[in-house]
Design an enzyme around this catalytic site. Sequence first.
Site, short mmCIF file in Angstrom:
data_model
loop_
_atom_site.label_atom_id
_atom_site.label_comp_id
_atom_site.label_asym_id
_atom_site.label_seq_id
_atom_site.Cartn_x
_atom_site.Cartn_y
_atom_site.Cartn_z
N ARG A 114 -29.70 23.19 -14.30
CA ARG A 114 -30.98 23.44 -13.95
C ARG A 114 -31.85 23.15 -15.16
NH1 ARG A 114 -31.41 29.95 -13.43
NH2 ARG A 114 -30.29 30.53 -15.19
N ASN A 152 -39.64 29.09 -13.32
CA ASN A 152 -38.60 30.10 -13.83
C ASN A 152 -38.08 30.07 -15.29
OD1 ASN A 152 -37.00 32.24 -12.68
ND2 ASN A 152 -35.27 31.11 -13.65
N GLU A 153 -38.75 31.09 -16.05
CA GLU A 153 -38.47 31.20 -17.52
C GLU A 153 -38.56 29.82 -18.21
OE1 GLU A 153 -34.46 32.72 -17.77
OE2 GLU A 153 -35.14 34.83 -17.24
N GLU A 309 -36.96 40.40 -13.68
CA GLU A 309 -35.53 40.42 -13.54
C GLU A 309 -34.75 41.35 -14.39
OE1 GLU A 309 -33.60 36.45 -14.18
OE2 GLU A 309 -35.06 35.47 -13.08
N TRP A 317 -23.33 35.62 -18.60
CA TRP A 317 -23.31 34.44 -19.54
C TRP A 317 -23.21 34.94 -21.12
CZ3 TRP A 317 -27.61 36.60 -22.44
CH2 TRP A 317 -28.37 37.44 -21.51
N GLU A 357 -23.00 31.51 -11.24
CA GLU A 357 -23.33 33.03 -11.51
C GLU A 357 -22.58 33.70 -10.72
OE1 GLU A 357 -27.58 32.66 -13.92
OE2 GLU A 357 -27.77 32.65 -11.58
N LYS A 358 -21.38 33.48 -10.22
CA LYS A 358 -20.72 34.23 -9.23
C LYS A 358 -20.13 35.63 -9.83
CE LYS A 358 -16.93 31.20 -9.52
NZ LYS A 358 -17.64 29.90 -9.92
N PHE A 359 -20.13 35.65 -11.33
CA PHE A 359 -19.63 36.85 -11.78
C PHE A 359 -20.82 37.93 -12.43
CE2 PHE A 359 -15.90 34.03 -12.39
CZ PHE A 359 -15.11 34.72 -11.46
N HIS A 360 -22.01 37.36 -12.02
CA HIS A 360 -23.17 38.16 -12.27
C HIS A 360 -23.33 39.30 -11.27
CE1 HIS A 360 -27.31 39.17 -13.44
NE2 HIS A 360 -27.24 38.30 -14.41
C1 GLA Z 1 -32.26 34.37 -15.94
C2 GLA Z 1 -32.61 33.46 -14.89
C3 GLA Z 1 -32.05 33.78 -13.46
C4 GLA Z 1 -30.51 34.22 -13.54
C5 GLA Z 1 -30.41 35.11 -14.97
C6 GLA Z 1 -29.08 35.53 -14.94
O1 GLA Z 1 -32.96 35.34 -15.97
O2 GLA Z 1 -33.83 33.62 -14.54
O3 GLA Z 1 -32.13 32.61 -12.67
O4 GLA Z 1 -29.92 32.94 -14.23
O5 GLA Z 1 -31.01 34.86 -15.99
O6 GLA Z 1 -29.00 36.73 -15.83
#
Ligand code: GLA
Length: 686
Positions: A114, A152-153, A309, A317, A357-360
């Site tokens: 991404r 996003n961010e 978030e 990560w 991100e399946k382990f998040h």
């Molecule tokens: C960031 C992103 C999210 C996700 C989280 C995971 O904040 O905006 O899409 O990847 O990290 O911690």
Amino acid sequence: MLNDSWPLPHAIAYGGDYNPEQWPREVWDDDVALMRQAGVNLVSVGIFSWALLEPEEGVFDFGWLDELLDLLHANGIAVDLATPSVSPPAWFFAAYPQAQVRNADGVTMGFGSRGMASHASPEYRAAIVRVADALARRYGQHPAVVLWHVHNEYGVPVGEDFSEQSVRSWRQWLQQRYGTLAALNEAWGTAFWGQWYHHWEHVVAPATTPTTINPAMKLDWARFTDDQLRECFRLERDAIRAHAPQPITTNFMAHQSWNTDLWKWAQEVDIVSDDHYLWSPDPEAHVALALSADLTRSVAGGRPWILMEHSTSAVNWQGRNIAKEPGEMQRNALTHVGRGADAIMFFQWRASRSGAEKFHSAMLPHAGPSSRVFREVTELGSQLKQLGELQDSRVRAEVAVLYDWESLWAQDLQWRPSDDLQFRERMRTFYERLWRDGVPVDFAHPGDDLSGYRLVVAPASYLLTTADAANLTSYVRTGGTLLVSCFAAAVDSHDAVHAGGFGAPLADALGVRVEEYRPLRAGSTCTVAFGEHTLEADVWTEDLVLDGAEVLGRYGSPAKGGATAGAPAITRHRAGEGTGWYVSTRLGLDALAPVLEAVYADAGIVPADHPEGVELMTRHGQNHDYVIAVNHRDEEVTVAMDGTNILTGDRLGGELRLSAGRVAVVRTVASLRVPTPDHPQLISTQ
Ligand code: GLA
């Protein structure tokens, strides 16, 4: 442009990112039922949905999103509708390969992740406007939509871009900034190492070079990168605004961001929102959380903000992703509330089975609704429901900590006197000292009007313009107390040493100049005799030249290479009506304690009297004050307090008993607010 329209009147918003496109349709009904059970009233939708929304260029498929928004609305769940610009579809890069990002080594960033698009690309810019426009036309009047979430961010995973288009935009940006090549050569000090430019088309971007790159160029590149990102935000925001009345935000990353100057960004959004994740190696990660929350509230100008978030438990990560302890999520969430957040959101609602991100962790983990995490999520939802009356109550502080992203960018450049003196470390240590002393703080830019604060602390003002230094000087001269930490006011906005030498622009306020920096070898320490205390210091010392200041701390046992024994280390200067303090070495948390105690006394600040490890935060409402108390200890604590614990309904008989790891939100009588004679504009809460 920050406005005061809160998307959910009189409520604390609760929810998270919702990515139902990863699941079969029948799961959506379960999701919505469980969201209701958990007290969710707001979800962010569509952040990564571009490939579904526009499967071919210019061909939109809104069917699934129509159905989703209607379903959420029918269940009383409001929507924060995202634009998907952080993740363009595969067809986009196939059609416009020139819109891919190139890194400093000339490597093109491929598809399959991404954030791969160049923010300078005209094709990318046209595409994001087309999608934002289409979404706003279709959903601008949808009753579920209460907020827009652009991108996003910004700045991660990619901020800098060395693609051909980006370098072309860079030259245009420089032409606008400097007008002439002569001005650019002057600003960048290109006389050094023979870097003069005689033609605009020869001006390069700071890609990988054999050795250290021109620091002024690199600093401008950081500004340019930030500007490019913000231009893209504005394009999308304005496309939405043309058709949709709801407030517009984008999720910041406060103290964890690098590419974005949030003082500038906050001027562009209607509501500030922030993402925050605990950094597992930090044993006191809740202090970093508090710092980030205070910084977010400060860039929001004190207005309510959205925690867009955080995580219910582990992230995925970091090297070692540590699960949260029972109760830790609640402590984290309510600390954000205590520091001004009126929305508590998570990444993400339902844990993803596939992908990176399946382990998040998630609000609804893989283990399902019978899990500990879901039980805690539901408990938090019902607690936040009880806190609606806190919405729009405000945090007040008598201390401002100076935070300037330009100074961070500059101090992070190469070839400083010591790699061991870091902006973020100094910020954290000074903040943590104030946090432990129970002194609430705002953050401020050094150019802000600081007259409402009793004390201004500058932990890391390496880059300080003469105008901002003059602002600080007049703050002191008119009665303020200023505390400045070492390596301050070294350079101007081009990373050039100030005329008159290190620290010269602050000489009037501090009564001292710096003759030479004398950093220490790794592991070396020295001492400073400060009153009855012998303070331990490390990393950094300076040779000071007194220009009116009194010496309150002198270097003691010298470290090889450091300042000599007996030389001034900590100074205090009366300037006009106020006082300027200077600390010329790196003091740790404990060593800072007696120094801050003396500074508080000068500033008339009374530290809170509460048990160690208990965090007390106050929000001031129209009729009541609210104290959010968080017990970070493993044992019960007692705090003197009157009022009603909203979470339990208990009336306190003069004391709050808080068991290990728990949180209370206490409604108290609003404190008397009397302007003090010294600071007529200041609100006293004594
Ligand atoms: C960031 C992103 C999210 C996700 C989280 C995971 O904040 O905006 O899409 O990847 O990290 O911690």
